[in-house]
Design a protein around this motif. Structure first.
Motif, PDB file in Angstrom:
ATOM      1  N   ARG A  39       0.825  -1.210   0.000  1.00 36.45           N
ATOM      2  CA  ARG A  39       0.000   0.000   0.000  1.00 36.45           C
ATOM      3  C   ARG A  39       0.853   1.250   0.000  1.00 36.45           C
ATOM      4  O   ARG A  39       0.571   2.209  -0.712  1.00 36.45           O
ATOM      5  CB  ARG A  39      -0.920   0.007   1.210  1.00 36.45           C
ATOM      6  CG  ARG A  39      -2.073  -0.939   1.088  1.00 36.45           C
ATOM      7  CD  ARG A  39      -3.008  -0.812   2.264  1.00 36.45           C
ATOM      8  NE  ARG A  39      -4.033  -1.840   2.190  1.00 36.45           N
ATOM      9  CZ  ARG A  39      -4.492  -2.505   3.228  1.00 36.45           C
ATOM     10  NH1 ARG A  39      -4.027  -2.258   4.434  1.00 36.45           N
ATOM     11  NH2 ARG A  39      -5.413  -3.414   3.073  1.00 36.45           N
ATOM     12  N   ALA A  42       2.327   1.710  -3.411  1.00 37.13           N
ATOM     13  CA  ALA A  42       1.321   2.139  -4.384  1.00 37.13           C
ATOM     14  C   ALA A  42       0.944   3.603  -4.159  1.00 37.13           C
ATOM     15  O   ALA A  42       0.751   4.352  -5.113  1.00 37.13           O
ATOM     16  CB  ALA A  42       0.082   1.257  -4.287  1.00 37.13           C
ATOM     17  N   ASP A  43       0.857   4.039  -2.901  1.00 39.89           N
ATOM     18  CA  ASP A  43       0.511   5.424  -2.592  1.00 39.89           C
ATOM     19  C   ASP A  43       1.611   6.373  -3.050  1.00 39.89           C
ATOM     20  O   ASP A  43       1.331   7.447  -3.568  1.00 39.89           O
ATOM     21  CB  ASP A  43       0.274   5.627  -1.099  1.00 39.89           C
ATOM     22  CG  ASP A  43      -1.009   4.964  -0.636  1.00 39.89           C
ATOM     23  OD1 ASP A  43      -1.853   4.662  -1.508  1.00 39.89           O
ATOM     24  OD2 ASP A  43      -1.157   4.763   0.575  1.00 39.89           O
ATOM     25  N   GLU A  45       3.732   5.988  -5.547  1.00 38.84           N
ATOM     26  CA  GLU A  45       3.865   6.063  -6.996  1.00 38.84           C
ATOM     27  C   GLU A  45       2.741   6.844  -7.659  1.00 38.84           C
ATOM     28  O   GLU A  45       2.940   7.498  -8.656  1.00 38.84           O
ATOM     29  CB  GLU A  45       3.890   4.643  -7.583  1.00 38.84           C
ATOM     30  CG  GLU A  45       5.137   3.867  -7.196  1.00 38.84           C
ATOM     31  CD  GLU A  45       5.074   2.417  -7.654  1.00 38.84           C
ATOM     32  OE1 GLU A  45       4.123   2.071  -8.381  1.00 38.84           O
ATOM     33  OE2 GLU A  45       5.971   1.663  -7.283  1.00 38.84           O
ATOM     34  N   SER A  46       1.537   6.798  -7.108  1.00 35.01           N
ATOM     35  CA  SER A  46       0.391   7.426  -7.774  1.00 35.01           C
ATOM     36  C   SER A  46       0.408   8.944  -7.655  1.00 35.01           C
ATOM     37  O   SER A  46      -0.162   9.626  -8.477  1.00 35.01           O
ATOM     38  CB  SER A  46      -0.917   6.876  -7.197  1.00 35.01           C
ATOM     39  OG  SER A  46      -1.044   7.244  -5.846  1.00 35.01           O
TER      40      SER A  46
END
Length: 51
Positions: A39, A42-43, A45-46
């Motif tokens: 998580r 992913a946080d 990179e976005s």
């Protein structure tokens, strides 16, 4: 011939139960750490941060 009841039965059962619980807890913690790492990766990179 009759079998005598094993007196170490309840202690042995409790010990194996504790070992199972310990293994389950360890696996759960490992899984949760992997999820948290995924998580956070992913946080990052976005670029969508919440303040």
């Amino acid at each position: 011939m009759e079998r005598k009841p094993d007196k170490s039965g309840p202690k042995r059962v409790a010990q194996t139960r504790e070992e199972r619980l310990k293994a389950a807890l360890k696996a759960n913690l490992k899984r949760r750490k992997a999820q948290a790492k995924a998580r956070s990766g992913a946080d990052g990179e976005s670029g969508n941060k919440q303040d």
